[in-house]
Design an enzyme around this catalytic site. Sequence first.
Site, mmCIF file in Angstrom:
data_model
loop_
_atom_site.group_PDB
_atom_site.id
_atom_site.type_symbol
_atom_site.label_atom_id
_atom_site.label_comp_id
_atom_site.label_asym_id
_atom_site.label_seq_id
_atom_site.Cartn_x
_atom_site.Cartn_y
_atom_site.Cartn_z
ATOM 1 C CB SER A 158 -31.131 -8.183 37.706
ATOM 2 O OG SER A 158 -30.511 -6.917 37.672
ATOM 3 C CD GLU A 159 -29.514 -5.803 32.356
ATOM 4 O OE1 GLU A 159 -30.570 -6.251 32.855
ATOM 5 O OE2 GLU A 159 -29.401 -4.659 31.890
#
Lengths: 215, 235
Positions: free
Chosen positions: A46-47
């Site tokens: 998840s960035e």
Amino acid sequence: MPWSRDQLAQRAAKELRDGFYVNLGIGIPTLVANYIPEGMEVTLQSENGMLGMGPFPFEGEEDADLINAGKQTITALKKTSYFSSADSFGMIRGGHIDLSILGAMEVSDRGDLANWMVPGKMVKGMGGAMDLVAGVKRVVVVMEHTSKDGASKLLTRCTLPLTGVNVVDLVITDLGVFEIDKHGQQPMKLIELADGVTLEEITAKTQAPFTNGLR
Amino acid sequence: MANKVYADAKSALEGLTFDGMTVMSGGFGLCGIPENLILALRDSGVKGITVISNNAGVDGWGLGLLLETKQIRKMVSSYVGENKEFARQYLAGELELEFNPQGTLAERCRAGGAGIAGFYTKTGVGTLVAEGKETKVFNGETYVLETGLVADLSIVKAWKGDKEGNLIFRKTARNFNPMMATAGKKCVAEVEILVETGELDPDQIHTPGIFVDRIVKGAFEKRIEQRTVRQRENA
């Protein structure tokens, strides 16, 4: 019958491989997490700063400090690690993520992608999309084949502002699957049709040229 | 040793704000935002601020509060989709907006804090964000030059901190906070737990105290933007 949202996600899940580090975009790509094959180990990134994303929490166990890039509450796994946005995009830009699955407004047969801006409308921003398509090893687009007014979203040239140039490897639409030789000269290739969709139908609904690679 | 600890967010900002200033504000969505310092910035009445922040808060919370009072002149962000007042001001021409790809924004902050004037990235090549910027080919691939960012003030939120300004973040509330802490000429940090110097494990510190000028213990609402849950399976 064109593929449903879940069927699109199921088809996209076939692009997963054991041991892959994967970033999933918002919308249909998020559903891909529901179709990771049994026995396959895939680590979701998840960035906003997390590797090893778990499922949604049980009610009452939400943690405001633990969200995904869609700002949804999520959970951690045993293998989870957390890091800064700079480290996160170091992973992405540095080519350490194996696969990115994301949505699109338009894709060209050369692999150009437009998915962040419609001129004249309020623009929300590109978020991490430009970094993902520029850095991730393999980019898979999942989208409707045509826009609401029936226009082809697979074009010889994108009309909308681009997210990236020569970045898309595979396009999965509700009508079929196309391979793109993004750095080469090979034409775009149709490799699968959705159940009940004919070659004539998909040809009529696709503005960009493609070759028939159906087996 | 100068004292870095302040009694509250208001006093922690004293002497650090001025009209037309640039402020970096940590957080991703509403996760890990310096909520107390944003409130204090609002109450300071400072105007014409350029805010560098991945997002712009929501209506009525976070940076959305500074939009309501029209204290923000310009936003530098990657995604601003959750805010109606933002859209209204932008479409009315009252607010300037510079979009940066999220990774480019993070790296610009990191570079600014590390004394790096610019860097080349593949992100955005051939798109609107590369227009007017220098490009260069390395090993056959085109990269665009992006510059480092610094701010007059950075406000960040950590989980734990000590009186020396050493910070530890928690889970995904880390996000932009560590880089922004390094890129402000002055950095004020707010923490949930403030401990005596020596109580944090030096091996676990994410942001060394050299980057933090002032530290304050806050009270936190920690709002959740998208509360998503799953059903318990019946045993």
